[in-house]
Motif scaffolding. Structure first.
Motif, PDB file in Angstrom:
ATOM      1  N   ILE A   6       2.398  11.098  -0.246  1.00 49.08           N
ATOM      2  CA  ILE A   6       1.153  11.742  -0.653  1.00 49.08           C
ATOM      3  C   ILE A   6       0.202  11.789   0.527  1.00 49.08           C
ATOM      4  N   GLN A   7      -0.751  12.680   0.451  1.00 46.03           N
ATOM      5  CA  GLN A   7      -1.706  12.857   1.537  1.00 46.03           C
ATOM      6  C   GLN A   7      -3.106  12.548   1.032  1.00 46.03           C
ATOM      7  N   LEU A   8      -3.595  11.363   1.345  1.00 46.81           N
ATOM      8  CA  LEU A   8      -4.970  11.001   1.019  1.00 46.81           C
ATOM      9  C   LEU A   8      -5.860  11.440   2.172  1.00 46.81           C
ATOM     10  N   PRO A  10     -10.356  12.051   3.321  1.00 46.91           N
ATOM     11  CA  PRO A  10     -11.758  11.979   2.904  1.00 46.91           C
ATOM     12  C   PRO A  10     -12.147  13.183   2.032  1.00 46.91           C
ATOM     13  N   GLN A  11     -11.600  14.369   2.331  1.00 46.88           N
ATOM     14  CA  GLN A  11     -11.928  15.560   1.543  1.00 46.88           C
ATOM     15  C   GLN A  11     -11.407  15.418   0.107  1.00 46.88           C
ATOM     16  N   LEU A  12     -10.202  14.908  -0.058  1.00 48.39           N
ATOM     17  CA  LEU A  12      -9.667  14.690  -1.397  1.00 48.39           C
ATOM     18  C   LEU A  12     -10.547  13.712  -2.168  1.00 48.39           C
ATOM     19  N   MET A  13     -10.954  12.638  -1.522  1.00 49.43           N
ATOM     20  CA  MET A  13     -11.800  11.652  -2.190  1.00 49.43           C
ATOM     21  C   MET A  13     -13.135  12.275  -2.595  1.00 49.43           C
ATOM     22  N   GLU A  14     -13.702  13.109  -1.733  1.00 51.32           N
ATOM     23  CA  GLU A  14     -14.967  13.776  -2.053  1.00 51.32           C
ATOM     24  C   GLU A  14     -14.790  14.736  -3.234  1.00 51.32           C
ATOM     25  N   VAL A  69      -1.639   0.388  -1.293  1.00 51.62           N
ATOM     26  CA  VAL A  69      -2.624   1.265  -0.654  1.00 51.62           C
ATOM     27  C   VAL A  69      -3.883   0.479  -0.315  1.00 51.62           C
ATOM     28  N   PHE A  70      -4.349  -0.350  -1.253  1.00 50.87           N
ATOM     29  CA  PHE A  70      -5.537  -1.165  -1.013  1.00 50.87           C
ATOM     30  C   PHE A  70      -5.340  -2.067   0.210  1.00 50.87           C
TER      31      PHE A  70
END
Length: 95
Positions: A6-8, A10-14, A69-70
């Motif tokens: 998967i690709q995490l 900053p834009q996805l989080m926003e 991930v954490f």
């Protein structure tokens, strides 16, 4: 499905935060936002209709993945150096 993982970003989080805030303004609080995300994952897993899938095992795998991930993200943070020592030296004499 790609094997790239998967690709995490900053834009996805926003984008996720914006979508959550449209649903419930209280998700400006990070803990509330995380509750929504975790609840949504549980709801999605429950809705899967695949008799070959062991949903309890999948739930445990997802929890382990979240932990992974954490821990990875925590390890990426710059390590803070301990504060400089406040050792005293010399001799104090009252006046």
């Amino acid at each position: 499905m790609s094997d790239d993982g998967i690709q995490l970003s900053p834009q996805l989080m926003e984008d996720l935060r914006d979508a959550l805030k449209k649903q419930d303004a209280r998700t400006s609080d990070d803990v509330m936002a995380m509750q929504y995300l975790v609840a949504a994952a549980g709801m999605m897993l429950s809705d899967i209709n695949n008799p070959q899938m062991n949903k309890k095992d999948a739930l445990e795998d997802l929890g382990g993945f979240m932990t992974h991930v954490f821990e990875y993200m925590e390890a990426q943070k710059p390590q803070m150096a301990p504060p400089p020592s406040q050792d005293a030296f010399g001799v104090w004499k009252p006046k």
